[in-house]
Scaffold this active site. Structure first.
Site, PDB file in Angstrom:
ATOM      1  N   PHE A 246       0.815  -1.226   0.000  1.00  0.00           N
ATOM      2  CA  PHE A 246       0.000   0.000   0.000  1.00  0.00           C
ATOM      3  C   PHE A 246       0.840   1.264   0.000  1.00  0.00           C
ATOM      4  CE2 PHE A 246      -2.002  -3.300   2.762  1.00  0.00           C
ATOM      5  CZ  PHE A 246      -2.861  -3.803   1.809  1.00  0.00           C
ATOM      6  N   GLN A 661      -9.433  -5.496  -6.725  1.00  0.00           N
ATOM      7  CA  GLN A 661      -8.792  -4.213  -6.442  1.00  0.00           C
ATOM      8  C   GLN A 661      -9.830  -3.138  -6.131  1.00  0.00           C
ATOM      9  OE1 GLN A 661      -5.327  -3.205  -6.340  1.00  0.00           O
ATOM     10  NE2 GLN A 661      -5.489  -5.359  -5.877  1.00  0.00           N
ATOM     11  N   GLU A 728      -5.458   2.183  -7.152  1.00  0.00           N
ATOM     12  CA  GLU A 728      -5.686   3.251  -6.180  1.00  0.00           C
ATOM     13  C   GLU A 728      -6.885   4.113  -6.547  1.00  0.00           C
ATOM     14  OE1 GLU A 728      -1.508   4.734  -4.770  1.00  0.00           O
ATOM     15  OE2 GLU A 728      -1.317   3.832  -6.737  1.00  0.00           O
TER      16      GLU A 728
HETATM   17 MO1  MOS Z   1       1.223   3.242  -3.861  1.00  0.00          MO
HETATM   18  S1  MOS Z   1       0.737   4.488  -2.276  1.00  0.00           S
HETATM   19  O1  MOS Z   1       1.351   4.365  -5.108  1.00  0.00           O
HETATM   20  O2  MOS Z   1       2.709   2.567  -3.466  1.00  0.00           O
END
Ligand code: MOS
Length: 761
Positions: A246, A661, A728
């Protein structure tokens, strides 16, 4: 000719199960800390009990006297051994410029002050409790509005930073018929991946092997070369699996050099597993932020002005910042935009990347303010977003490579059943439960980096892919294999993928959601070189139906080279003509607008990510999240029975892993809204709930229905394969959607995260 469906072959587009899934669920996948080299010694850290001051004395006698203790490293015997690291923000690889055990000064609570190495973990840990430390303590500065902070404009500490702006904000806000001003806060969060931070180092002569969970093995290699002052060629990083990262395992933390030096001095492999609580301070975290947002609009909802001021916490010694106005300003077509980011120094460990680092706090603030504006205008919040959907980049004026935000809202609204409803707070209830609906947009830049890959293909149709990319639990092994299966016309089961090793061709850092786009484009380029070789040979086969055909018209399908008519030749015959048993190709892929030196830089452990706003185009993935909250009238308990997210992320290589994801992202978003916060002792500048019992994360009972919708999107501009990262994307909008739904249910506007029962009493 026989062709099989994509699902049957497992090629790109198939919802293929993870190729490493079985290894993982049967315990055969070896994570870094699973490595147990012969004669390994064990290291344990002792960390500072104070946040600011210096160590006066350390009494090691009792610790040294314990049987099995081999060495105790402190600033007194270690000072100067670790060379100064270069911060990643300055082009290096380090999470902090702090040189561990270099002196008696204490810069933050939980700083490494000693490392004990012993024959057993038990002896090392026992010894760590027997070191008596006397401190000269000073009063620390804990957080954003504590006494003693040092506030700097982002521009001041990072020359390349620019605060996005457009038009004339003052004029725009003067022309507004409706205006909202809001101040929003987001908390400290720690990653808490299930796999702890660990490092095992082993020397063989002057060659160092490092086993450490890493999102960037080339970066770790380069960082260690710098900190140890040795040639990177003598360092080998091995890390095939990562148990969650993360962002926390992307840059080099101070621990690794210490373990390497201990292993060199003791002439034994040394293993360190950082404890859960120490992980809160010897690595990075998501820092707390503040926001002031002003929105001005005409009566029809059209934005006339948007301003966003952000304040972010960082340490005294490093310039970490997320500066999330870059993404937030790409959401809506506000003609007049003013932004400003400030960085606030306090006596804390340096923060770092955590899933969608810039977008999570900034888009939360904007999307809550947008809901406040919808309320002020008495307008459906989806309609407000529709009238402000940006047709071009609001800052640069460039076109979006593709943008399907409203298609996402339409798809999500349809499935959710969003329709005209009573928007008055508290209007909907079911027995003792107040019902609220909320929505928010989400976005994340479509980013890429140069990447290299080697592909080996044999005459039986088997392939081996080599790329130093990383599977941080996302499904990267599978997705990369699927891309090769598509290009080589073979089944996924015939493909093996090697990753997470610094001797492989340099792949992308597993950060910024760049892996799928970067690695797949590189693998496809290598496969295409193989195809060209095979096709050139196939058309030269005299007794073949392909004889004399144009190579460009051929394809590789199910172990055969085939022409447009469907007639073809088996791979064995084509390889025979080529005079080869195996074809191996190495390829480098350089994305649009990457610097020519980008590939070389990647080999040197540097990160050269492009995407988001570029010189001639702007690339983002978008999504819409709609959800329902139920709040108990008496206890104010907040539940989220259902959430629908629709996302457009260009070409989806594997709907199964992509679904995970996006679903996981929304669950993390629920966690951000209602559960997660690292509590800070304001007097001591110390994290309080530094364990998995007190650091709240959702469990199954906290999560209701989670629906993921893929909105089809073909993007011909973002990269040759049309892939946008989605890792993300989904956790960005969720917290605002929940906050907005809480307002709808109760009429209480909570302008900080997480939202707790006590905020609604
Ligand atoms: Mo992720 S926070 O772009 O490693």
């Amino acid at each position: 000719m026989t062709t099989r469906s994509i699902e049957a072959t497992g090629a790109a587009g198939a919802a293929a199960p993870r190729i490493d899934g079985r290894l993982k669920v049967t315990g055969q996948a070896r994570y870094a800390a699973d490595e147990m080299r012969p004669n390994t010694a064990h290291a344990v850290f002792l960390t500072s009990a104070i946040a600011k001051g210096r160590i006066a004395t350390m009494d090691l006698a009792a610790a040294r006297a314990l049987p099995g203790v081999l060495a105790i490293f402190t600033h007194e015997n270690m000072g100067g051994l670790v060379r100064e690291p270069t911060f990643f923000g300055a082009g290096g690889t380090a999470s902090t410029v702090q040189r561990p055990l270099s002196g008696p000064e204490i810069q933050h609570e939980g700083q490494i002050i000693a490392m004990i190495v012993a024959d057993t973990l038990e002896a090392a840990r026992d010894a760590s409790f027997r070191i008596a430390v006397a401190y000269e303590e000073q009063k620390p500065t804990a957080t954003l509005d504590s006494e003693g902070i040092d506030v700097r404009a982002a521009k001041e500490i990072k020359k390349t930073h620019e605060d996005p702006k457009a038009g004339d904000f003052a004029k725009g806000i003067a022309a507004a018929q409706s205006r909202v001003d809001g101040e929003y806060r987001t908390p400290i969060q720690h990653h808490n991946a299930i796999e702890l931070f660990s490092t095992t180092c082993e020397w063989s002569g002057d060659e160092l092997t490092i086993y450490e969970p890493s999102q960037f093995v080339y970066g770790l290699r380069a960082g260690m070369a710098e900190q140890l002052g040795i040639d990177p060629q003598r360092i080998h990083v091995i890390n095939p699996y990562v148990g969650g990262a993360f962002g926390s395992k992307g840059s080099v933390t101070p621990r690794t050099a210490l373990v390497a030096i201990a292993a060199r001095q003791l002439k034994r492999p040394v293993k360190l597993v950082v404890t859960r609580d120490q992980g809160f301070t010897v690595t990075t975290y998501r820092a707390e932020t503040r926001h002031k947002v002003t929105l001005g609009a005409r009566q029809d909802g059209k934005l006339t002005a948007y301003s966003h001021d952000g304040w972010e916490l960082t340490s005294r010694i490093d310039d970490y910042m997320v500066a999330g106005t870059e993404g937030a300003t790409r959401l809506y077509a506000a003609p007049n935009i003013a932004t400003h980011v400030s960085v606030v120094r306090a006596d804390r460990n340096t923060p770092g990347f955590m899933r969608s680092p810039p977008e999570v706090p900034y888009v939360y603030a904007l999307e809550t303010a947008m809901d406040e504006l919808a309320v002020a205008l008495n307008m459906d919040p989806i309609e407000l977003r529709r009238v402000n959907d940006a047709k071009k980049d609001p800052i640069t004026g460039m076109r979006f490579t593709s943008r399907s935000l409203m298609e996402c809202f339409d798809a999500a609204a349809k499935s959710f059943g969003w329709s005209e409803h009573d928007r008055r707070p508290g209007a909907h209830r079911d027995g003792d439960w107040l019902i609220g609906w909320g929505c928010a947009s989400t976005l994340y830049p479509a980013q890429m980096s140069p990447a290299a890959a080697r592909v080996r293909f044999d005459h039986t149709g088997k392939a081996r892919i080599e790329i130093a990319a990383h599977d941080v639990g996302t499904g990267a092994y599978t997705v990369i294999g699927q891309m090769a299966a598509e290009r080589l016309g073979t089944d996924l089961k015939n493909i093996s993928v090697e990753m997470g090793d610094s001797t492989l061709p340099a792949g992308p850092v597993a950060g910024g959601s760049i892996t799928t786009a970067s690695a797949c484009n590189a693998v496809a380029a290598a496969c295409d070189a193989i195809r060209r070789k095979l096709f050139a040979a196939a058309v030269k086969s005299e007794k073949s139906p392909l004889s004399g055909q144009k190579p460009a018209t051929l394809d590789l399908v199910a172990g055969r080279v085939v022409g447009a008519s469907g007639a073809g030749q088996g791979l064995d015959k084509v390889f025979e003509k080529l005079g080869a048993g195996v074809v191996e190709e190495y390829a480098e892929w350089i994305p649009h607008e990457a610097t020519p030196a980008g590939m070389q830089k990647t080999y040197q452990g540097g990160v050269s990510i492009v995407g988001g706003p570029m010189k001639d185009r702007t690339a983002y993935a978008f999504g819409a999240e709609l959800l329902e909250v139920r709040i108990n009238t008496y206890t104010r308990e907040i539940r989220v029975p259902r959430i629908v997210g629709a996302f457009a992320g260009g070409r989806i290589i594997n709907p199964r892993t992509a679904h995970s994801q996006l679903m996981g992202g929304m669950i993390w978003g629920i966690s951000s809204a209602l559960h997660e916060e690292t509590e800070l002792d304001l007097g001591a500048a110390r994290y309080i709930n530094d364990n998995l019992a007190d650091y709240l994360v959702p469990v199954n009972a906290d999560i209701g229905e989670v629906e993921v919708i893929f909105v089809p999107e073909e993007d011909k501009l973002v990269n040759p394969l049309g892939i946008k990262g989605i890792g993300e994307l989904a956790n960005v909008g969720t917290a605002a959607a929940i906050s907005n739904a809480v307002y709808h249910a109760t009429g209480t506007r909570v302008r900080k995260l997480p939202i707790r029962i006590e905020d609604l009493l």
